[in-house]
Enzyme design. Structure first.
Site, PDB file in Angstrom:
ATOM      1  N   GLY A  38       0.784  -1.239   0.000  1.00  0.00           N
ATOM      2  CA  GLY A  38       0.000   0.000   0.000  1.00  0.00           C
ATOM      3  C   GLY A  38       0.809   1.279   0.000  1.00  0.00           C
ATOM      4  O   GLY A  38       0.329   2.339  -0.399  1.00  0.00           O
ATOM      5  N   ASP A  92       0.436   3.057   4.426  1.00  0.00           N
ATOM      6  CA  ASP A  92      -0.658   3.752   3.759  1.00  0.00           C
ATOM      7  C   ASP A  92      -1.712   4.240   4.742  1.00  0.00           C
ATOM      8  O   ASP A  92      -2.130   5.389   4.704  1.00  0.00           O
ATOM      9  CB  ASP A  92      -1.301   2.845   2.681  1.00  0.00           C
ATOM     10  N   ASP A  95      -5.333   1.899  10.832  1.00  0.00           N
ATOM     11  CA  ASP A  95      -6.732   1.531  11.076  1.00  0.00           C
ATOM     12  C   ASP A  95      -6.833   1.112  12.547  1.00  0.00           C
ATOM     13  O   ASP A  95      -6.905   1.963  13.423  1.00  0.00           O
ATOM     14  CB  ASP A  95      -7.119   0.424  10.087  1.00  0.00           C
ATOM     15  N   LYS A 123      -7.755   6.369  10.260  1.00  0.00           N
ATOM     16  CA  LYS A 123      -9.221   6.265  10.365  1.00  0.00           C
ATOM     17  C   LYS A 123      -9.679   6.659  11.757  1.00  0.00           C
ATOM     18  O   LYS A 123      -9.282   6.044  12.745  1.00  0.00           O
ATOM     19  CB  LYS A 123      -9.668   4.835  10.083  1.00  0.00           C
ATOM     20  N   PHE A 144     -14.152   2.125   3.952  1.00  0.00           N
ATOM     21  CA  PHE A 144     -13.104   1.372   3.259  1.00  0.00           C
ATOM     22  C   PHE A 144     -12.652   2.161   2.036  1.00  0.00           C
ATOM     23  O   PHE A 144     -13.432   2.431   1.130  1.00  0.00           O
ATOM     24  CB  PHE A 144     -13.590  -0.026   2.860  1.00  0.00           C
ATOM     25  N   ASP A 151      -5.655  -0.863  -1.994  1.00  0.00           N
ATOM     26  CA  ASP A 151      -6.358  -1.779  -2.891  1.00  0.00           C
ATOM     27  C   ASP A 151      -7.646  -2.315  -2.293  1.00  0.00           C
ATOM     28  O   ASP A 151      -7.876  -2.252  -1.091  1.00  0.00           O
ATOM     29  CB  ASP A 151      -5.467  -2.991  -3.189  1.00  0.00           C
ATOM     30  N   ARG A 157      -5.177   0.201  -6.984  1.00  0.00           N
ATOM     31  CA  ARG A 157      -4.007   0.881  -6.405  1.00  0.00           C
ATOM     32  C   ARG A 157      -3.549   2.052  -7.263  1.00  0.00           C
ATOM     33  O   ARG A 157      -2.938   3.001  -6.793  1.00  0.00           O
ATOM     34  CB  ARG A 157      -2.824  -0.087  -6.252  1.00  0.00           C
TER      35      ARG A 157
HETATM   36  P1  5GP Z   1      -4.416  -2.061  10.976  1.00  0.00           P
HETATM   37  O1  5GP Z   1      -3.424  -3.110  11.381  1.00  0.00           O
HETATM   38  O2  5GP Z   1      -4.031  -0.657  11.371  1.00  0.00           O
HETATM   39  O3  5GP Z   1      -5.806  -2.389  11.415  1.00  0.00           O
HETATM   40  O4  5GP Z   1      -4.537  -2.149   9.430  1.00  0.00           O
HETATM   41  C1  5GP Z   1      -3.631  -1.591   8.615  1.00  0.00           C
HETATM   42  C2  5GP Z   1      -3.659  -2.259   7.263  1.00  0.00           C
HETATM   43  O5  5GP Z   1      -4.973  -2.710   6.888  1.00  0.00           O
HETATM   44  C3  5GP Z   1      -3.241  -1.248   6.246  1.00  0.00           C
HETATM   45  O6  5GP Z   1      -1.843  -1.314   6.048  1.00  0.00           O
HETATM   46  C4  5GP Z   1      -4.043  -1.668   5.032  1.00  0.00           C
HETATM   47  O7  5GP Z   1      -3.299  -2.629   4.309  1.00  0.00           O
HETATM   48  C5  5GP Z   1      -5.282  -2.333   5.577  1.00  0.00           C
HETATM   49  N1  5GP Z   1      -6.438  -1.403   5.609  1.00  0.00           N
HETATM   50  C6  5GP Z   1      -7.050  -0.886   6.692  1.00  0.00           C
HETATM   51  N2  5GP Z   1      -8.071  -0.085   6.335  1.00  0.00           N
HETATM   52  C7  5GP Z   1      -8.096  -0.077   4.990  1.00  0.00           C
HETATM   53  C8  5GP Z   1      -8.925   0.585   4.000  1.00  0.00           C
HETATM   54  O8  5GP Z   1      -9.863   1.350   4.281  1.00  0.00           O
HETATM   55  N3  5GP Z   1      -8.631   0.333   2.695  1.00  0.00           N
HETATM   56  C9  5GP Z   1      -7.617  -0.493   2.310  1.00  0.00           C
HETATM   57  N4  5GP Z   1      -7.423  -0.645   1.011  1.00  0.00           N
HETATM   58  N5  5GP Z   1      -6.806  -1.122   3.203  1.00  0.00           N
HETATM   59  C10 5GP Z   1      -7.053  -0.918   4.520  1.00  0.00           C
HETATM   60 MG    MG Z   2      -1.006  -2.484   4.353  1.00  0.00          MG
END
Ligand code: 5GP
Ligand code: MG
Length: 175
Positions: A38, A92, A95, A123, A144, A151, A157
């Site tokens: 990402g 990227d 979350d 987020k 999302f 992606d 992407r």
């Molecule tokens: P976390 O571990 O912070 O929950 O998630 C981070 C990863 O989840 C990011 O690096 C990404 O790959 C994916 N991710 C989380 N939210 C989104 C979103 O809204 N869109 C996309 N494409 N990927 C997301």
């Molecule tokens: Mg990622």
């Protein structure tokens, strides 16, 4: 899909981040590590605005399925040596925060001189961990999003903007 950040918004945000990184590190050599896949567009745009001596590498993360579902798998084979260096991790999107926290923990074990993190998107209201990125370019609502490196099922992407997916977009992706 619904555009959240257009190309001009992103350009302005990326330029602001590059200035903040420059203000923080000055002319000190920096190692930037991007979280694949990402980060590719974001990292490519930011590093071209930086003028300090710069090394660039990547790590890859993915989630296990099955028994260990939700546990992160981190492949750091392509990561350059970070011991004794100032290191900035770029991802990227922040979350729940588990990805960033775990990658930072692993990197910290390699004893960098300093370790910070930068994300394009964060987020609002989703954070589940006790660490947050040092640099956040945009806070976005809990939707999302795709584009500018992000992606859905490995598509989108290449979009030059960031958009929130709507139900029709999800159905149109061929599985
Ligand atoms: P976390 O571990 O912070 O929950 O998630 C981070 C990863 O989840 C990011 O690096 C990404 O790959 C994916 N991710 C989380 N939210 C989104 C979103 O809204 N869109 C996309 N494409 N990927 C997301
Ligand atoms: Mg990622």
């Amino acid at each position: 899909m619904k555009t959240l950040l257009n190309q001009a918004d992103i350009k302005k945000g990326v330029e602001k981040l590059a200035q903040e990184i420059t203000d923080h590190y000055g002319e000190r050599p920096l190692t930037i590590i991007g979280v694949m896949t990402g980060c590719i567009i974001f990292m490519a745009d930011v590093i071209r605005l930086l003028e300090m001596p710069l090394r660039v590498g990547v790590v890859q993360t993915s989630s296990y399925d099955g028994v260990d579902r939700g546990r992160l798998k981190i492949n750091s084979e392509m990561m350059p040596d970070i011991t004794g260096r100032d290191v900035l991790l770029m991802d990227d999107i922040f979350d729940t925060g588990h990805t960033l926290k775990e990658v930072l923990r692993l990197m910290d074990e390699l004893n960098p001189t300093s370790l910070k993190s930068a994300v394009l998107l964060s987020k609002t209201g989703r954070q589940e961990v006790d660490c947050s990125p040092d640099f956040v370019v945009f806070d976005i609502p809990d939707e999302f999003v795709v584009g500018y490196g992000l992606d859905y099922e490995d598509e989108y992407r290449n979009l030059p903007f960031v958009a929130a997916l709507e139900p029709a977009d999800i159905q149109s992706v061929v599985k």
